[in-house]
Design a protein around this motif. Structure first.
Motif, mmCIF file in Angstrom:
data_model
loop_
_atom_site.group_PDB
_atom_site.id
_atom_site.type_symbol
_atom_site.label_atom_id
_atom_site.label_comp_id
_atom_site.label_asym_id
_atom_site.label_seq_id
_atom_site.Cartn_x
_atom_site.Cartn_y
_atom_site.Cartn_z
ATOM 1 N N ARG A 69 0.873 -1.071 -0.030
ATOM 2 C CA ARG A 69 -0.061 -0.159 -0.033
ATOM 3 C C ARG A 69 0.875 1.238 -0.085
ATOM 4 N N THR A 70 0.745 2.138 -0.975
ATOM 5 C CA THR A 70 1.523 3.488 -1.088
ATOM 6 C C THR A 70 0.631 4.456 -0.928
ATOM 7 N N THR A 86 -5.251 8.062 1.646
ATOM 8 C CA THR A 86 -5.777 7.417 0.642
ATOM 9 C C THR A 86 -4.590 7.106 -0.288
ATOM 10 N N GLY A 87 -4.756 6.266 -1.022
ATOM 11 C CA GLY A 87 -3.389 5.725 -1.985
ATOM 12 C C GLY A 87 -4.057 4.521 -2.745
ATOM 13 N N ARG A 88 -2.909 4.127 -3.171
ATOM 14 C CA ARG A 88 -2.766 2.909 -4.269
ATOM 15 C C ARG A 88 -2.160 1.609 -3.738
ATOM 16 N N SER A 97 -7.394 1.353 -5.798
ATOM 17 C CA SER A 97 -7.177 2.438 -4.935
ATOM 18 C C SER A 97 -7.733 1.959 -3.479
ATOM 19 N N TYR A 98 -7.241 2.538 -2.281
ATOM 20 C CA TYR A 98 -7.528 2.427 -0.959
ATOM 21 C C TYR A 98 -7.851 3.522 -0.228
ATOM 22 N N LEU A 99 -8.867 3.452 0.753
ATOM 23 C CA LEU A 99 -9.085 4.660 1.921
ATOM 24 C C LEU A 99 -8.908 3.593 3.149
ATOM 25 N N ALA A 100 -8.130 4.195 4.007
ATOM 26 C CA ALA A 100 -8.110 3.857 5.537
ATOM 27 C C ALA A 100 -8.417 4.828 6.456
#
Length: 120
Positions: A69-70, A86-88, A97-100
């Motif tokens: 995760r970047t 947020t990132g890739r 894509s992701y949201l943590a």
């Protein structure tokens, strides 16, 4: 003391290292007890125990390729107690894509929820 963004980025790097080393139990301190995770394929994983077990199951699969995760951005609320990352992500031949969502608990940043979207 590190800025919240730096502390969260450092914890994200550590989660990437634990995943690369296939250390499922080493991921436990990064998740709130009541954490929620929606993986790239959909569904819902509730609680740190279930999330750690889901990672352990993936680590046992032949040909597992570590997820990385970047972060692109880490935003912190005015009180310094919640943050959105947020990132890739890439792994196992997929990416997206992701949201943590992070929260500060007894001085440490933990993940309260993560959402992964598979895009390729």
């Amino acid at each position: 003391m590190a800025a919240p963004q730096d502390a969260i980025a450092a914890r994200r790097r550590l989660t990437n290292k634990r995943i690369a080393a296939r250390e499922a139990q080493g991921l436990r301190p990064f998740f709130a007890v009541d954490a929620q995770l929606i993986p790239g394929g959909g569904g819902l994983i509730l609680g740190a125990d279930a999330i750690v077990e889901a990672f352990a199951a993936q680590f046992r699969e032949p040909g597992f390729v570590a997820y990385v995760r970047t972060p692109d951005a880490i935003e912190v609320d005015a009180a310094g107690l919640r943050a959105a990352e947020t990132g890739r992500w890439t792994g196992n031949g997929m990416s997206g894509s992701y949201l943590a969502a992070w929260r500060k608990v007894t001085g440490q940043w933990v993940i309260e929820s993560e959402l992964y979207v598979t895009l390729a």
